[in-house]
Enzyme design. Sequence first.
Site, short mmCIF file in Angstrom:
data_model
loop_
_atom_site.label_atom_id
_atom_site.label_comp_id
_atom_site.label_asym_id
_atom_site.label_seq_id
_atom_site.Cartn_x
_atom_site.Cartn_y
_atom_site.Cartn_z
N TYR A 145 -17.16 15.70 -16.18
CA TYR A 145 -17.47 14.27 -16.10
C TYR A 145 -18.53 14.01 -15.02
CZ TYR A 145 -16.67 9.29 -15.33
OH TYR A 145 -16.83 7.94 -15.17
N ASP B 110 -8.13 17.84 -14.84
CA ASP B 110 -8.34 16.47 -15.31
C ASP B 110 -7.92 16.45 -16.78
OD1 ASP B 110 -9.41 14.12 -16.34
OD2 ASP B 110 -11.18 14.16 -15.04
N ARG C 181 0.85 -1.21 0.00
CA ARG C 181 0.00 0.00 0.00
C ARG C 181 0.88 1.25 0.00
NH1 ARG C 181 -1.60 1.94 4.61
NH2 ARG C 181 -2.15 -0.07 5.54
N LYS D 290 -8.59 5.33 -19.62
CA LYS D 290 -8.89 5.83 -20.95
C LYS D 290 -7.64 5.77 -21.83
CE LYS D 290 -12.74 6.48 -18.77
NZ LYS D 290 -13.08 7.74 -18.14
#
Length: 380
Positions: A98, A170, A46, A195
């Site tokens: 978005y 973004d 992690r 994407k």
Amino acid sequence: MKFETLAIHAGQGPDKAYGAVMTPIYQTSTFAFKGVGEPGLFDYSRSGNPTRKALEDCLAALEGGVRGFAFATGMAAEATALSLLGKGDHIIVHDDLYGGTYRLLTKVIANHGVSIDFVNIRDTALLEKSIRPDTKMIWLETPTNPLMNLLDLAAISAVARRRNVLTVCDNTFLSPVFQRPLDLGMDIVVHSTTKYINGHSDVVGGAIVVRKPELAEQIGFLQNAMGTCSGPQDCFLVLRGLKTLAIRMAAHNANALGIAQWLEAHPKISRVLHPGLNSHPQHELALRQSTGHGGTFSFRVKGGRNEAFKLLSNVKLFTLAESLGGVESLIQHPATMTHASMPLDVKEKIGITDDLIRISVGIEHINDLIADLTQALAAV
Ligand SMILES: *Cc1c(COP(=O)(O)O)cnc(C)c1O
């Protein structure tokens, strides 16, 4: 070094253990200490993992930042960046973005005592007026999804710097191949690597790249504290996708612009929203701040929902699906699919109406894509 070279080499020397030329998948949760009180470079996945680090270093190089971070999804990256805010802080968000980001802000972040204003910050005077003493962050994406409006990154950064407000961009739609927000003064870049960056529709992932060491420190802390990081298998796949990002983006860009020009001349289409067209109201800005337009854009079918649905039901090569940025072409109806969670009045106000269709143009041959749209439009 140039972008194409960095995509293949940054963060990715031959492996230290056996000299593997491709970064191995370190599928392990934990790492042996060298001795008592003596951890190695990594101790627990992690907090850090070698496969993830290779991807993170590569992303930092491609966006021109000091450090990169890889997350489980784009939304995990966004949730982590938004955790820089706390009770009593104010954020200004561009009003066209978005749908998932809108939902995260209104249904989750708002409950944490952060006040949110959705403002049309294409108007920089309005942005300036909306900044309050408690404003900590400005959040935007450009081009916007699905309306393909652009925001002037240099102008917005200049306002934000003067008022000491953090800026987040973004950059999912254009990727660092075509747009580098940090070079234009933004503080933080976020991505859905699902994407274009991965590009093969086989992973969900996210990323953050930051410009300043203080922010690297803060995001690194949050990524570990919140546990939003990406697993090694997914990092391996994204790293593999990233190697061909530059050539894929060039192919997406050429196909999408060709189809946009073709659609603009089609009698059943009323509007094409593509920043590479002369008819786009911000075409000049597109040429100034980016070096290409990517593979995703929208258009309006004459008529309304019936006509749009006819087109969507008749395509054969384009797949009716959400998401974008893969090598295959996708088509979708924002009002009922990606932006279904946005209230109707908000959608209407910004222009996500029933006649609007968004396509993610893949890297198939353009003639086959146009042939598919020709036959589907004939049925409208
Ligand atoms: C898909 C997308 C996201 C969310 O990313 P996930 O990987 O689906 O969590 C955020 N921003 C934009 C612009 C997107 O297209």
